[in-house]
Design a protein around this motif. Structure first.
Motif, PDB file in Angstrom:
ATOM      1  N   ALA A   1      25.907  60.311  34.847  1.00 46.72           N
ATOM      2  CA  ALA A   1      27.316  60.732  34.733  1.00 46.72           C
ATOM      3  C   ALA A   1      28.193  60.513  35.714  1.00 46.72           C
ATOM      4  O   ALA A   1      27.852  60.066  36.877  1.00 46.72           O
ATOM      5  N   THR A   2      29.563  60.243  35.620  1.00 49.03           N
ATOM      6  CA  THR A   2      30.440  60.079  36.622  1.00 49.03           C
ATOM      7  C   THR A   2      31.425  61.717  36.652  1.00 49.03           C
ATOM      8  O   THR A   2      31.729  62.225  35.514  1.00 49.03           O
ATOM      9  N   VAL A   3      31.539  62.197  38.015  1.00 50.35           N
ATOM     10  CA  VAL A   3      32.118  63.505  38.213  1.00 50.35           C
ATOM     11  C   VAL A   3      33.303  63.323  39.162  1.00 50.35           C
ATOM     12  O   VAL A   3      33.172  62.616  40.193  1.00 50.35           O
TER      13      VAL A   3
ATOM     14  N   THR B   1      35.346  59.553  42.694  1.00 52.06           N
ATOM     15  CA  THR B   1      34.354  59.944  41.797  1.00 52.06           C
ATOM     16  C   THR B   1      33.059  59.656  42.487  1.00 52.06           C
ATOM     17  O   THR B   1      32.892  59.045  43.109  1.00 52.06           O
TER      18      THR B   1
ATOM     19  N   THR C   1      28.939  58.959  41.022  1.00 51.99           N
ATOM     20  CA  THR C   1      28.349  58.704  39.936  1.00 51.99           C
ATOM     21  C   THR C   1      26.639  58.896  40.307  1.00 51.99           C
ATOM     22  O   THR C   1      26.024  58.659  41.372  1.00 51.99           O
TER      23      THR C   1
ATOM     24  N   ASN D   1      33.043  61.243  25.274  1.00 51.93           N
ATOM     25  CA  ASN D   1      32.009  60.982  26.055  1.00 51.93           C
ATOM     26  C   ASN D   1      32.046  61.824  27.478  1.00 51.93           C
ATOM     27  O   ASN D   1      31.572  61.451  28.478  1.00 51.93           O
ATOM     28  N   GLY D   2      32.512  63.040  27.413  1.00 51.67           N
ATOM     29  CA  GLY D   2      32.590  63.584  28.535  1.00 51.67           C
ATOM     30  C   GLY D   2      32.719  65.350  28.314  1.00 51.67           C
ATOM     31  O   GLY D   2      32.778  65.899  27.028  1.00 51.67           O
TER      32      GLY D   2
ATOM     33  N   SER E   1      33.948  69.104  30.521  1.00 46.82           N
ATOM     34  CA  SER E   1      34.500  69.843  31.453  1.00 46.82           C
ATOM     35  C   SER E   1      33.518  71.160  31.671  1.00 46.82           C
ATOM     36  O   SER E   1      33.468  71.987  30.931  1.00 46.82           O
TER      37      SER E   1
ATOM     38  N   VAL F   1      33.706  65.523  33.868  1.00 48.57           N
ATOM     39  CA  VAL F   1      32.428  64.704  33.902  1.00 48.57           C
ATOM     40  C   VAL F   1      32.618  63.721  32.676  1.00 48.57           C
ATOM     41  O   VAL F   1      33.000  64.039  31.571  1.00 48.57           O
ATOM     42  N   SER F   2      32.169  62.586  32.877  1.00 48.04           N
ATOM     43  CA  SER F   2      32.227  61.437  31.993  1.00 48.04           C
ATOM     44  C   SER F   2      30.674  60.946  31.841  1.00 48.04           C
ATOM     45  O   SER F   2      30.169  60.910  32.881  1.00 48.04           O
ATOM     46  N   VAL F   3      30.290  60.982  30.715  1.00 48.26           N
ATOM     47  CA  VAL F   3      28.785  60.487  30.595  1.00 48.26           C
ATOM     48  C   VAL F   3      28.690  59.195  30.038  1.00 48.26           C
ATOM     49  O   VAL F   3      29.432  58.618  29.221  1.00 48.26           O
TER      50      VAL F   3
END
Length: 107
Positions: free
Chosen positions: A3-5, A25, A27, A77-78, A80, A98-100
């Protein structure tokens, strides 16, 4: 899960949109679990983003853990998450956007 946060607060202060746009971000491997917290005398949920060292190997956390995370939004794809983070013994409000990384599943 990979994930990217992006963190929405800085030491409990909501970042204005112009500052938030420049927040870097991170990852890594996102994990949400429970652990014993002896100083509180109970188990507590947490979210953690750890470095990905190699295939299937997870390293150390790369940002402070999100304590008692709550899912407040789920989208495409994310998601909160909100909770608190502890920095130098102080608790601060925090939110993660968050993007997964989604791998399509063949049907």
């Amino acid at each position: 899960m990979r994930a990217t946060v992006r963190r929405r607060y800085e030491r409990g202060r909501l970042l204005p949109d112009r500052e938030y746009a420049n927040v870097p971000t991170v990852t890594g491997d996102l994990m949400i679990a429970w652990r014993s917290q002896h100083d509180r005398g109970r188990a507590i949920s947490f979210a953690q983003v750890s470095a990905i060292v190699g295939r299937g190997v997870v390293g150390d956390p790369i940002i402070p853990d999100l304590q008692a995370p709550q899912l407040i939004g789920l989208h495409g794809n994310g998601m909160s998450l909100v909770g608190t983070e502890i920095i130098n013994g102080m608790e601060y409000a925090q939110a993660w956007i968050v993007s997964v990384d989604v791998v399509p599943t063949p049907y």
